[in-house]
Design a protein around this motif. Structure first.
Motif, PDB file in Angstrom:
ATOM      1  N   UNK A  45       0.845  -1.194   0.000  1.00 26.99           N
ATOM      2  CA  UNK A  45       0.000   0.000   0.000  1.00 26.99           C
ATOM      3  C   UNK A  45       0.884   1.249   0.000  1.00 26.99           C
ATOM      4  N   UNK A  46       0.559   2.203  -0.857  1.00 29.64           N
ATOM      5  CA  UNK A  46       1.217   3.517  -0.902  1.00 29.64           C
ATOM      6  C   UNK A  46       0.094   4.540  -0.795  1.00 29.64           C
ATOM      7  N   UNK A  47      -0.173   5.004   0.416  1.00 32.69           N
ATOM      8  CA  UNK A  47      -1.339   5.833   0.668  1.00 32.69           C
ATOM      9  C   UNK A  47      -0.982   7.176   1.290  1.00 32.69           C
ATOM     10  N   UNK A  48      -1.785   8.164   0.975  1.00 33.92           N
ATOM     11  CA  UNK A  48      -1.730   9.423   1.712  1.00 33.92           C
ATOM     12  C   UNK A  48      -2.452   9.167   3.036  1.00 33.92           C
ATOM     13  N   UNK A  49      -1.925   9.694   4.114  1.00 34.19           N
ATOM     14  CA  UNK A  49      -2.497   9.429   5.437  1.00 34.19           C
ATOM     15  C   UNK A  49      -2.499  10.663   6.308  1.00 34.19           C
ATOM     16  N   UNK A  50      -3.442  10.673   7.224  1.00 34.24           N
ATOM     17  CA  UNK A  50      -3.473  11.662   8.285  1.00 34.24           C
ATOM     18  C   UNK A  50      -3.737  10.921   9.586  1.00 34.24           C
ATOM     19  N   UNK A  51      -2.930  11.178  10.592  1.00 35.86           N
ATOM     20  CA  UNK A  51      -3.127  10.608  11.923  1.00 35.86           C
ATOM     21  C   UNK A  51      -3.728  11.694  12.806  1.00 35.86           C
ATOM     22  N   UNK A  52      -4.866  11.380  13.387  1.00 37.14           N
ATOM     23  CA  UNK A  52      -5.576  12.364  14.202  1.00 37.14           C
ATOM     24  C   UNK A  52      -5.851  11.775  15.580  1.00 37.14           C
ATOM     25  N   UNK A  53      -5.395  12.459  16.616  1.00 43.19           N
ATOM     26  CA  UNK A  53      -5.736  12.044  17.977  1.00 43.19           C
ATOM     27  C   UNK A  53      -7.008  12.774  18.378  1.00 43.19           C
ATOM     28  N   UNK A  54      -7.982  11.999  18.826  1.00 44.78           N
ATOM     29  CA  UNK A  54      -9.280  12.550  19.197  1.00 44.78           C
ATOM     30  C   UNK A  54      -9.552  12.287  20.679  1.00 44.78           C
TER      31      UNK A  54
END
Length: 129
Positions: free
Chosen positions: A103-112
């Motif tokens: 997998x080659x993906x754009x990602x965003x990690x969000x702490x909620x």
């Protein structure tokens, strides 16, 4: 379908994502709701982060497979978590899964502050064909 990865730098490679993915001539696009550690009977897991991450990945794979898509064609994968620190203790599981499927993906990690009921992690994906 054509995919082009845009990475002006190399540092993101160690973090298992890319800066951007361009898709041309897609035959379909699947927008997945956030998948979390919810059992087949709809019960939210109260397990630790590692256990929940594994189940969230399995649930995401099931949705993608049922729709007739492949995990390798995930182009966007957002990660929502109630604790980035706890997620990073088992992040190798996520990275191994990314590598396994290529997998080659754009990602965003969000702490909620919180997720539904007792959930600690949720994976939201966009997949193309």
């Amino acid at each position: 379908m054509e995919k082009r990865i845009i990475n002006p730098w190399q540092w993101q490679d160690q973090r298992s994502y890319v800066q951007a993915v361009e898709v041309k001539h897609a035959q379909g696009t699947l927008y997945c709701s956030g998948q979390a550690a919810v059992s087949v009977d709809g019960k939210s897991s109260a397990a630790d982060m590692k256990t929940q991450l594994v189940q969230a990945i399995q649930n995401l794979e099931k949705v993608i497979g049922e729709a007739g898509y492949d995990c390798k064609n995930i182009v966007r994968l957002n990660i929502l978590t109630t604790s980035s620190a706890e997620l990073f203790t088992c992040f190798d599981i996520f990275q191994e899964w990314i590598t396994k499927h290529g997998i080659k993906q754009a990602s965003t990690l969000i702490e909620v502050k919180s997720l539904f009921e007792t959930l600690k992690i949720e994976l939201e994906a966009t997949v193309v064909r």
